[in-house]
Design a protein around this motif. Structure first.
Motif, PDB file in Angstrom:
ATOM      1  N   MET A 158      63.137  65.649  31.544  1.00 29.76           N
ATOM      2  CA  MET A 158      62.541  65.203  30.358  1.00 29.76           C
ATOM      3  C   MET A 158      61.344  65.620  30.520  1.00 29.76           C
ATOM      4  SD  MET A 158      63.953  61.760  28.758  1.00 29.76           S
ATOM      5  CE  MET A 158      63.480  62.087  27.101  1.00 29.76           C
ATOM      6  N   LYS A 159      60.832  66.701  30.086  1.00 35.44           N
ATOM      7  CA  LYS A 159      59.459  67.551  30.371  1.00 35.44           C
ATOM      8  C   LYS A 159      58.400  67.078  29.580  1.00 35.44           C
ATOM      9  CE  LYS A 159      61.708  71.694  32.136  1.00 35.44           C
ATOM     10  NZ  LYS A 159      61.340  71.639  33.402  1.00 35.44           N
ATOM     11  N   TYR A 160      58.509  66.956  28.240  1.00 36.64           N
ATOM     12  CA  TYR A 160      57.536  66.693  27.352  1.00 36.64           C
ATOM     13  C   TYR A 160      57.909  65.627  26.084  1.00 36.64           C
ATOM     14  CZ  TYR A 160      56.391  71.311  29.010  1.00 36.64           C
ATOM     15  OH  TYR A 160      56.345  72.470  29.795  1.00 36.64           O
ATOM     16  N   SER A 161      56.936  65.098  25.859  1.00 32.63           N
ATOM     17  CA  SER A 161      57.122  64.233  24.507  1.00 32.63           C
ATOM     18  C   SER A 161      56.321  65.002  23.570  1.00 32.63           C
ATOM     19  CB  SER A 161      56.656  62.630  24.721  1.00 32.63           C
ATOM     20  OG  SER A 161      55.328  62.473  25.339  1.00 32.63           O
ATOM     21  N   SER A 162      55.817  66.025  23.530  1.00 35.13           N
ATOM     22  CA  SER A 162      54.963  66.691  22.486  1.00 35.13           C
ATOM     23  C   SER A 162      55.516  68.084  22.478  1.00 35.13           C
ATOM     24  CB  SER A 162      53.600  66.883  22.915  1.00 35.13           C
ATOM     25  OG  SER A 162      53.060  68.118  22.396  1.00 35.13           O
ATOM     26  N   ASP A 163      56.059  68.419  21.230  1.00 32.02           N
ATOM     27  CA  ASP A 163      56.656  69.914  21.101  1.00 32.02           C
ATOM     28  C   ASP A 163      55.497  70.837  21.105  1.00 32.02           C
ATOM     29  OD1 ASP A 163      59.366  69.302  20.417  1.00 32.02           O
ATOM     30  OD2 ASP A 163      58.873  68.797  18.311  1.00 32.02           O
TER      31      ASP A 163
END
Length: 290
Positions: free
Chosen positions: A165-170
């Protein structure tokens, strides 16, 4: 060849194996972003001792590094394999034989590194290997940008999912991994993996045998958005979920061109992430020291 494998190969005619849905005809050798047509390539096949404790154990994880990738992370530490595509060609039959060799050497599992773009041949190899006596767990060590339809077809081939899970932001996913709609697809994939395999379970030797183990690499300047990821896992997957919170980020590939990525993380940054992990209600974690 069983029905799932045939369906997986069919998806490569106008390729939709991952959410990019490049649409190229890989059966005819055409290549999308992953730079992979109809030939499987690997960079190495060996025992690996540097994974999480329930994956590597004492005997090592039987690791297969596939060339190519459906992401294009500017900070990728394996970019000679993932983006320069260094490696050699191998058939499904030969890969199956290599899996048996790893089992005979005592490997605790078969660890498929970056398999998303080559799932059809991987599934075929697993099918052949099981007919030849492969019994150890199969682990998908993937980037987490997955097509749920494909994961459904892989359900009977994979025992353990170890996605990023790399990012919580597109916005950050687009900037640093050249990918659209990362968060939605990543979270849908994590939910499907959990539906299939559930909480990580262990054998009598404390080795992982089935379930979900999420990896999260902490990036400088909160680029990864750790707090939001932990909240999602705790509330929409399970607070019992096992996570590996990784601190080994360093400048690699093209990341030196991005000032905000051109350094290691600090102890303060990592400590903050660990507090966010605990505050989210998570407790099954493998943590690191800087």
């Amino acid at each position: 060849m069983n029905a799932e494998i045939r369906k997986l190969y069919k998806l490569t005619e106008k390729c939709t194996l991952c959410p990019r849905k490049c649409g190229v005809n890989r059966l005819k050798g055409e290549k999308g972003l992953c730079q992979t047509g109809n030939v499987l390539k690997v960079a190495s096949i060996n025992l690996h001792y540097g994974e999480e404790p329930p994956v590597s154990g004492e005997n090592g994880s039987g690791t297969v590094f596939f060339t190519g990738c459906n992401l294009a992370c500017v900070f990728c530490q394996n970019y000679p394999i993932s983006q320069l595509c260094n490696g050699y060609e191998i058939s499904a039959e030969k890969l199956a034989d290599k899996m048996i060799e790893l089992q005979n050497k005592g490997a605790h599992n078969i660890n498929l590194v970056t398999p998303t773009h080559v799932y059809p041949t991987v599934a075929e190899s697993i099918f052949i290997a099981k007919e030849k006596g492969l019994k150890i767990p199969i682990l998908s060590n993937c980037g987490g940008y997955e097509n749920v339809e494909v994961l459904e077809l892989m359900e009977n081939f994979i025992d353990i999912y170890m996605p990023d899970m790399k990012y919580s932001s597109d916005e950050n996913a687009k900037k640093y991994s050249k990918v659209n709609n990362y968060v939605e697809n990543n979270r849908a994939a994590i939910k499907e993996m959990f539906r299939q395999k559930g909480i990580l379970s262990f054998d009598d030797n404390d080795m992982a045998k089935k379930g979900l183990l999420i990896r999260h690499l902490v990036l400088p300047n909160n680029i990864s958005g750790s707090k939001e990821i932990f909240k999602f896992v705790a509330t929409e997957i399970s607070p019992d979920t096992y996570m590996s919170v990784m601190a080994q980020y360093h400048t690699a590939n093209k990341s030196s061109a991005y000032p905000e990525l051109n350094r290691k993380i600090t102890q303060e940054e990592y400590d903050k992430v660990l507090r966010d992990f605990e505050d989210a209600g998570l407790y099954n974690g493998w943590l690191q020291e800087l």
